[in-house]
Enzyme design. Sequence first.
Site, PDB file in Angstrom:
ATOM      1  CE  LYS A   1       0.552   0.513   8.296  1.00 48.84           C
ATOM      2  NZ  LYS A   1       1.078   1.568   8.951  1.00 48.84           N
TER       3      LYS A   1
ATOM      4  CB  SER B   1       4.503  -0.060   9.980  1.00 48.72           C
ATOM      5  OG  SER B   1       3.283   0.856  10.458  1.00 48.72           O
TER       6      SER B   1
ATOM      7  CB  SER C   1       4.248   3.902  10.725  1.00 48.54           C
ATOM      8  OG  SER C   1       4.757   3.146  11.799  1.00 48.54           O
TER       9      SER C   1
END
Length: 526
Positions: free
Chosen positions: A100, A194, A218
């Site tokens: 990420k 997210s 997330s």
Amino acid sequence: MAGRSFSSQGLAQTSFDGYAVDLLTIDARGLQTLLENGNVTSLDLVRQYLAQIQKHDDKFHAMIQTTPHEILEKTASLLDQERAAGKIRGPLHGIPILIKDNVATHPSLGLPTSAGSYALLNSKPQANARIIDQLIAAGLIILGKSNLSEFANCKGSDMPSGWSAVGGQVQSAYVRGGVDPNDSKDGHSSPSGSSSGSAVGVSAGYAPLAIGTETDGSLVCPAGRAALYTIKPTIGLVPGEGIVPVSTHFDSAGPMTKSAYDLATLLDILASKPPSDRGGSYVAHLTGSWSDISVAVLDPDKWKFPEAWVKPVDGAEVQISREIRQAYDVIRSKAKKFVNNIDLISIDEFNIDGENSENIITQTDMKRNLTAYLENLAESEVRSIADLVAFNEKHADIELPPHHPRQDVLIDAMTRNTSIETYERHLQHLRNVARDRGVDHVLKSYGVDVILGPTDSGLTSMATGGGFPLCAMPLSYLDFNGRPFSVSAIAGRGQDALLVKVMSAWEATFPHRKPPPQLLEEENSS
């Protein structure tokens, strides 16, 4: 301003000397077997996964950037040479992984650390995040940086998840028709966030493994929308140094995988302490059995996200509730103990004196933690939240477009001045609700090990408020648009190994996850 970019050189190779590998279904364990048997090399894997990204990411937007080709070739070749010499760094030696793009990578890796923001796209961290060094030492190959909700969903409120200025809107590999522009923030068409790109990337066959992060939901929510296994570990288990922060009280990185085995193997690498200091390897807890696990479950009609977050669709909510209850019935027949519809305190109790304690702690921590991260960068166009807000206003055409026009979360953090006394009162209130009156109370009073409930529910905030580990496990797929949905389990602090056991029992009990049907059809027709 430069945006997303992918390696395209050397992508002509589309097979492993005639050895067929289905990137949509194979996991890291399966790949390791092929590597050990000499059926493929790590260089083969890198080329094939890059080709998969090149083929599909124009529509999925799961990636910010892939690692430069020459770095990947050099890294994979070195790991292949080590394998040939009998030097194996671990069970994930030579396996590609996605990261990420809020996890810092040193410029020598050739990747940005942007958190999805143009303000940070050209920033240069002084060092890798600690978990990056751990992954590299274990022999994993950093294939690239995945897209995310910008600043881990802490830029603006009530906007669709999975969008960043740099990466665009992440699209689910499962959902027919993609994100509905009229859907709610995390509606049924959304990949959720997210860690959206990490989840979609694994489900779309970009890599068998990914790293995401979670402050509140997330990891588990996007994993649930991609039919993956994940865990938000107990806070502090996985080192947080070098991750673009929201709150050090709430943040954790975690693995996203297609199987419980891969998750346990990757968690063994990510954990800050060696197995000898934490009761053994997580892999050792893959028993595949419910027989010594006592389970309590939450009513899926009561524990679900509000309609403002997940816009109802005729039949979808009924299907989710029905299939979760059916899963409960199966577990009831297998678990050591089963307690139905337990009474867990509502996250509405996080409010005190008209304010939400989780929000107060998050905003106060973000002001301090994010500022410290920005100030510590070797190079950066911004050094404070005020700089970020000003940058976004100056570049409003790309950072504040009509579909994502707000940065009120950043502004709230920038302007918040919370006294030490107020901060401590909200933190103690949050801990009291989530722990003393919440999860710990239920585990003790009902005599159970874990609590199960819908992933898209207040369980994510209970894990945040109490620092508990929380996992997600794939269950089924909505009839109306194909999107996956999942069940989560929460356990006491430090009981991450127990959740690994729960995930292995789940995997042994319910049908295996399915890859995205649309991609399967494409692959079979090509």
